[in-house]
Design a protein around this motif. Structure first.
Motif, PDB file in Angstrom:
ATOM      1  N   ASP A 104      41.485  41.096  29.376  1.00  0.00           N
ATOM      2  CA  ASP A 104      42.917  40.783  29.363  1.00  0.00           C
ATOM      3  C   ASP A 104      43.160  39.674  28.340  1.00  0.00           C
ATOM      4  O   ASP A 104      42.600  38.585  28.454  1.00  0.00           O
ATOM      5  CB  ASP A 104      43.333  40.331  30.776  1.00  0.00           C
ATOM      6  N   ALA A 153      46.387  41.693  38.828  1.00  0.00           N
ATOM      7  CA  ALA A 153      45.580  41.777  37.596  1.00  0.00           C
ATOM      8  C   ALA A 153      45.163  43.207  37.271  1.00  0.00           C
ATOM      9  O   ALA A 153      44.849  43.519  36.136  1.00  0.00           O
ATOM     10  CB  ALA A 153      44.347  40.894  37.731  1.00  0.00           C
ATOM     11  N   ARG A 168      39.805  37.200  31.844  1.00  0.00           N
ATOM     12  CA  ARG A 168      41.016  36.664  31.188  1.00  0.00           C
ATOM     13  C   ARG A 168      40.559  35.845  30.002  1.00  0.00           C
ATOM     14  O   ARG A 168      39.872  34.841  30.173  1.00  0.00           O
ATOM     15  CB  ARG A 168      41.792  35.791  32.168  1.00  0.00           C
TER      16      ARG A 168
END
Ligand SMILES: Cc1cc2nc3c(=O)[nH]c(=O)nc-3n(C[C@H](O)[C@H](O)[C@H](O)COP(=O)(O)OP(=O)(O)OC[C@H]3O[C@@H](n4cnc5c(N)ncnc54)[C@H](O)[C@@H]3O)c2cc1C
Length: 484
Positions: free
Chosen positions: A125, A64, A83
């Protein structure tokens, strides 16, 4: 569902304690803090994020934190990776970062040359934002920011359309468009940002705004080239274009043919029709020299251009063929995150002096090097005036040179990065340097002037209006004026 929804409090405390040192975690009377973040705040964030939260102790953390250009200058250790699967996730993450003073990095496709989509603070993200809708009647696409350019090309291709995006299918379409966006069809249809119609963004103060010609038009101008500065674009709407069959592929030559191929490339591009674009890659290794090209017009015109490339020297390999534009989405190896670095130069022409320097450096180049000459500026992208959008680099004849190095053995990193940097130094113009935001490979004094030119002062005003504390600064940055 949050990654940690099933975790009980004991596991949570154990996990969080394990991060001591990395995150500056402190404990006081059972209260967990990560840089003054208490456990309840972290737990709330986990619960709220539909896409999930990754901490340094999580198994997915190493993957990540990595980005495509991973090297000693870009490597970071994020405290948190949020995320996001929804615009509200982005809003929660932005608010959290602002509240706790975490440095924000926004990640679309992760292809920034400077590693701007990773950070030691909070990475937002967008990979979970992955829907798209094509309106064949309006010839538009509504695209979520977490898709890849290749996915958008393939989807639009099902309707016989093409989006204006770049030459690499793995690049994030929003990241590309927000910095300008040059691609195979820019001679015909302009930059990606010229085809932007509207966007949804989350601003630094946590608002979700619609941006189009009627609503927040000042932001629409800014998103077209300086967009990463003004918020997180969660989705955008763009024009699509009808394309028939295109001629595309690669022609390879032995390394000794570099000079005549480079000369031909310059001569052909100087009078190239809007429908033609080519990239020249020069390597010192066994791949030799190769031209990657795309022609989206009359077949006879394509044949004329191809004949010149096929006869300048005997090709070692030739993959050029006729096909659907969407096939270009599979033409370039996507290449996962790896150890590599790039240095770039923009020149307003491919002069004899530039060609000589390129060839001289190539003759001493390590085998792990590629010198790419990309995006010859011509056609529609240059007919748009420099101040119509925030993306100002519109001069015909301009070229983008990239010096790319890659390695497996980390001990090689510094040697190769120094070689690329020295090549960049030799190729830079002696004055008036310009930088293409999407290819920015170095920052520092004068960089924002070089990127935005005379658009900079208008951008500073907008930065003060929308992001006065410079929350979004891991990008081709427009610094706000200090607040009085
Ligand atoms: C192999 C390769 C090929 C390329 N080919 C081309 C090309 O043909 N044409 C061209 O013009 N460029 C090209 N580029 C450059 C590319 O356009 C830029 O690097 C672009 O910024 C990458 O976007 P990304 O989302 O993939 O990267 P990221 O690293 O995720 O993001 C890049 C920057 O944009 C910001 N950002 C990304 N998404 C958003 C969002 N949704 N909202 C707000 N900010 C966001 C990030 O914070 C960061 O500052 C290429 C790059 C690579 C590595």
């Amino acid at each position: 569902m949050s990654v940690h929804t099933h975790q009980n409090r004991r596991q949570f405390i154990k996990r969080t304690l394990a991060t001591t040192g990395t995150l500056g975690l402190t404990t006081a009377s059972g209260q967990m803090e990560i840089r003054n973040i208490d456990s309840d705040a972290l737990k709330n964030l986990r619960t709220r994020l539909k896409g999930g939260l990754i901490l340094p102790t999580d198994s997915g953390y190493e993957a990540a934190r990595r980005v495509y250009y991973w090297n000693p200058d870009t490597e970071r250790r994020p405290a948190l990776v949020a995320r996001c699967a929804h615009a509200d996730d982005v809003r929660y993450a932005v608010e959290f970062a602002r509240k706790y003073g975490l440095e924000v990095a926004v990640r679309g496709g992760g292809h920034s040359y400077m590693g701007w989509s990773t950070s030691n603070g909070l990475v937002i993200d967008l990979a979970g934002l992955n829907r798209a809708e094509i309106d064949p009647n309006q010839r538009t696409g509504r695209i979520d920011a977490g898709l890849s350019s290749g996915e958008v090309m393939r989807l639009a291709g099902r309707y016989g359309f093409a989006p204006i995006l770049g030459q690499c299918p793995a690049v994030g379409p929003a990241g590309l468009m927000l910095g300008g966006g040059l691609g195979w069809l820019s001679g015909l249809h302009g930059a990606a940002c010229d085809n932007l119609l509207s966007a949804r963004i989350v601003t630094a103060d946590g608002r979700i705004l619609t941006v189009d010609a009627e609503r927040n038009p000042d932001l629409l101008w800014a998103l077209r080239g300086a967009g990463a500065n003004f918020g997180v674009t969660t989705s955008f709407e763009c024009r699509l274009h009808s394309v028939g069959l295109v001629t595309f592929g690669d022609i390879y030559y032995p390394p000794k043919e570099a000079r005549p191929v480079l000369r031909l490339f310059r001569d052909l591009m100087a009078e190239a029709p809007d429908s033609f674009q080519a990239t020249l890659n020069l390597t010192a290794g066994e791949r030799g020299v190769f031209v990657r090209l795309c022609h989206a017009g009359e077949r006879t015109e394509a044949e004329r251009l191809l004949l010149a490339f096929r006869t300048v020297a005997t090709p070692a390999r030739d993959t050029v063929r006729l096909g659907e534009f969407a096939q270009l989405a599979g033409g370039v190896p996507a290449g996962g995150p790896g150890s590599r670095s790039v240095a770039t130069v923009y020149r307003d022409e491919l002069s004899d002096e530039v060609m000589d320097t390129v060839l001289s450096r190539l003759s001493q180049a390590p085998a792990e090097t590629v010198i790419g000459i990309n995006h010859y500026m011509h056609g529609q992208v240059c007919r748009v005036t420099s101040d119509s959008t925030a993306f100002p680099l519109r001069q015909s004849g301009g070229i983008h040179i990239q010096i790319i190095v890659a390695w497996r053995d980390s001990a090689e990193a510094r040697r190769l990065m120094l070689w690329a940097e020295e090549t960049r130094r030799l190729l830079r113009p002696s004055s008036g340097e310009r930088i293409y935001a999407n290819y920015q490979s170095h920052a520092g004094k004068g960089a924002s002037e070089a990127v935005f030119g005379s658009n900079l002062s208008r951008l500073v005003d907008l930065k003060n209006k929308y992001d006065p504390t410079n929350l979004f600064r891991r990008n081709s940055n427009v610094e706000p004026r200090p607040l009085k």
